[in-house]
Enzyme design. Sequence first.
Site, PDB file in Angstrom:
ATOM      1  N   GLU A  49      -1.373  -4.610  14.276  1.00 39.12           N
ATOM      2  CA  GLU A  49      -0.460  -4.520  13.347  1.00 39.12           C
ATOM      3  C   GLU A  49       0.988  -4.919  14.066  1.00 39.12           C
ATOM      4  O   GLU A  49       1.278  -4.653  15.030  1.00 39.12           O
ATOM      5  CB  GLU A  49      -0.013  -3.028  13.007  1.00 39.12           C
ATOM      6  CG  GLU A  49      -1.146  -2.357  12.202  1.00 39.12           C
ATOM      7  CD  GLU A  49      -0.716  -0.912  12.117  1.00 39.12           C
ATOM      8  OE1 GLU A  49       0.462  -0.631  11.468  1.00 39.12           O
ATOM      9  OE2 GLU A  49      -1.489  -0.108  12.298  1.00 39.12           O
ATOM     10  N   ASP A  80      -5.465  -0.127  14.566  1.00 34.33           N
ATOM     11  CA  ASP A  80      -4.537   0.663  13.674  1.00 34.33           C
ATOM     12  C   ASP A  80      -3.808   1.313  14.823  1.00 34.33           C
ATOM     13  O   ASP A  80      -4.487   2.112  15.400  1.00 34.33           O
ATOM     14  CB  ASP A  80      -5.372   1.006  12.560  1.00 34.33           C
ATOM     15  CG  ASP A  80      -4.570   2.056  11.828  1.00 34.33           C
ATOM     16  OD1 ASP A  80      -3.479   1.523  11.283  1.00 34.33           O
ATOM     17  OD2 ASP A  80      -4.602   3.237  11.807  1.00 34.33           O
ATOM     18  N   CYS A  91     -14.006   5.734  -0.846  1.00 31.16           N
ATOM     19  CA  CYS A  91     -13.766   4.627  -2.217  1.00 31.16           C
ATOM     20  C   CYS A  91     -14.829   5.257  -3.670  1.00 31.16           C
ATOM     21  O   CYS A  91     -16.037   5.251  -3.243  1.00 31.16           O
ATOM     22  CB  CYS A  91     -14.216   3.472  -1.843  1.00 31.16           C
ATOM     23  SG  CYS A  91     -14.009   2.237  -2.872  1.00 31.16           S
ATOM     24  N   CYS A 144     -16.909   1.807  -4.527  1.00 36.04           N
ATOM     25  CA  CYS A 144     -18.247   1.315  -3.665  1.00 36.04           C
ATOM     26  C   CYS A 144     -18.622   2.393  -2.885  1.00 36.04           C
ATOM     27  O   CYS A 144     -19.877   2.242  -2.331  1.00 36.04           O
ATOM     28  CB  CYS A 144     -17.746   0.204  -2.930  1.00 36.04           C
ATOM     29  SG  CYS A 144     -16.935   0.678  -1.380  1.00 36.04           S
ATOM     30  N   CYS A 191     -14.763  -3.023  -0.401  1.00 43.16           N
ATOM     31  CA  CYS A 191     -14.552  -3.875  -1.820  1.00 43.16           C
ATOM     32  C   CYS A 191     -13.290  -4.231  -2.075  1.00 43.16           C
ATOM     33  O   CYS A 191     -13.071  -4.816  -3.195  1.00 43.16           O
ATOM     34  CB  CYS A 191     -15.172  -2.791  -2.689  1.00 43.16           C
ATOM     35  SG  CYS A 191     -14.122  -1.429  -3.314  1.00 43.16           S
ATOM     36  N   CYS A 213      -9.571  -0.463   0.327  1.00 40.95           N
ATOM     37  CA  CYS A 213     -10.795  -0.226   0.589  1.00 40.95           C
ATOM     38  C   CYS A 213     -11.324  -1.426   1.479  1.00 40.95           C
ATOM     39  O   CYS A 213     -11.393  -2.648   0.922  1.00 40.95           O
ATOM     40  CB  CYS A 213     -11.844   0.024  -0.567  1.00 40.95           C
ATOM     41  SG  CYS A 213     -13.594   0.137   0.192  1.00 40.95           S
ATOM     42  N   ASP A 272      -8.157   5.819   9.759  1.00 40.71           N
ATOM     43  CA  ASP A 272      -7.669   4.931  10.438  1.00 40.71           C
ATOM     44  C   ASP A 272      -8.580   3.963  10.824  1.00 40.71           C
ATOM     45  O   ASP A 272      -8.439   2.487  11.107  1.00 40.71           O
ATOM     46  CB  ASP A 272      -7.331   5.743  11.875  1.00 40.71           C
ATOM     47  CG  ASP A 272      -6.056   6.505  11.646  1.00 40.71           C
ATOM     48  OD1 ASP A 272      -5.216   6.562  10.637  1.00 40.71           O
ATOM     49  OD2 ASP A 272      -5.884   7.492  12.304  1.00 40.71           O
TER      50      ASP A 272
HETATM   51 ZN   LIG Z   1     -14.624   0.477  -1.813  1.00 39.18          ZN
END
Ligand SMILES: [Zn+2]
Length: 380
Positions: free
Chosen positions: A267, A183, A337, A340, A322, A319, A347
């Site tokens: 990217e 990233d 998150c 989850c 999940c 995320c 990053d």
């Molecule tokens: Zn998650």
Amino acid sequence: MKTFVYKLRPTPAQAAILTETAETCRHLYNHALIERKTAYQERGESIGFARQCASLPALKRESPYLPRVHSQVLQDVLHRVDRTFQAFFRRVNAGEKPGYPRFKGKGWYDSFTYPQWGNGVKLDNRRLILSKIGALRLHNDRPLEGMPKTCTIVRKADGWYASIACEVAPSPLPPTGKAVGIDVGLESFATLSDGTPIVNPRSYRAAERKLKQAQRRLSRRVKGSNRRRKARELLAKAHLKVKRARQDFAHKTARTLVNDYDHIAVEQLNIRGMVRNHPLAKAIADAGWGLFLRILIAKAASAGRVVVEVNPAGTSQMCAQCGESVPKRLAVRWHACPSCGCALHRDHNAALNILKRGGGAAFGEALPSGGPENREPCTL
Ligand SMILES: [Zn+2]
């Protein structure tokens, strides 16, 4: 293709010929540009490379300067004009702001190319033999690899260089069975999908600081003064240093990654688009991501590694564990998150998503269970 750059050590007489050659090329460039422009504006005619090339012998008979430059070097100038126009027409057709090809003023034409190795250019006993110029000593004698194809002579702030492009046979590396996602960062240069940040090296930051000093110094000097001219030379050298530090860093980083990973997901970044539209454009441009990507892709190709460019849209919000969307502003540096419980540096989470999108699953990359990270930044 691999490029080898050598600093040249011309005698004063040779340096004068190099300067004169670049100047002659500049005049030819401008002449070819004006010829195309007037033909188009006055007769609606478009003159192509072949026609300009065919009129070169007649031009040579009229000019005292043109015959002093190797004919393939002159043809290459016409090729450059041709490429400029083709890029111009491409922009027009794409509906972009076209930007008509520009004249090259004095000091804005700093290179010329021998497009065919062995034709006007060769190496002989650690000297570069250039037709119509002479035998030039090379500063550094790192041996060439592969088959030389072209040679471009370039004037930089600290002297003349030869840049020799060679065709090198690929040398595949043994597989490591590992994949990585990268990233592009703002705090650090980039973050890997195992959470390791890659920070810009100190040498680069020092060079950048010196560059800023040099810019301030120049702005304080009186216009037209000798001290201003000096300050401008120092600024050009500071720019060169930053550029070299950036290149050096990009090469080392790419080398390490290519050695360690079979599969690299990155990217896909439209630098130009980013610079225009992104509020953090400067930081991104400065981070030298485009340069790094070019180098990474070349090294990977030569080592038999795979680089996958993925669309980065949404990679920082989603995320990685999940798939839930966790919106956060740019200032929020942590991904937590709610569905989850995954908790990662922003990053790091993005790098994991890039790896996923770039086919990392085939390598069985395990996702971290979460929790704060305490890794040392990797400075290479
Ligand atoms: Zn998650």
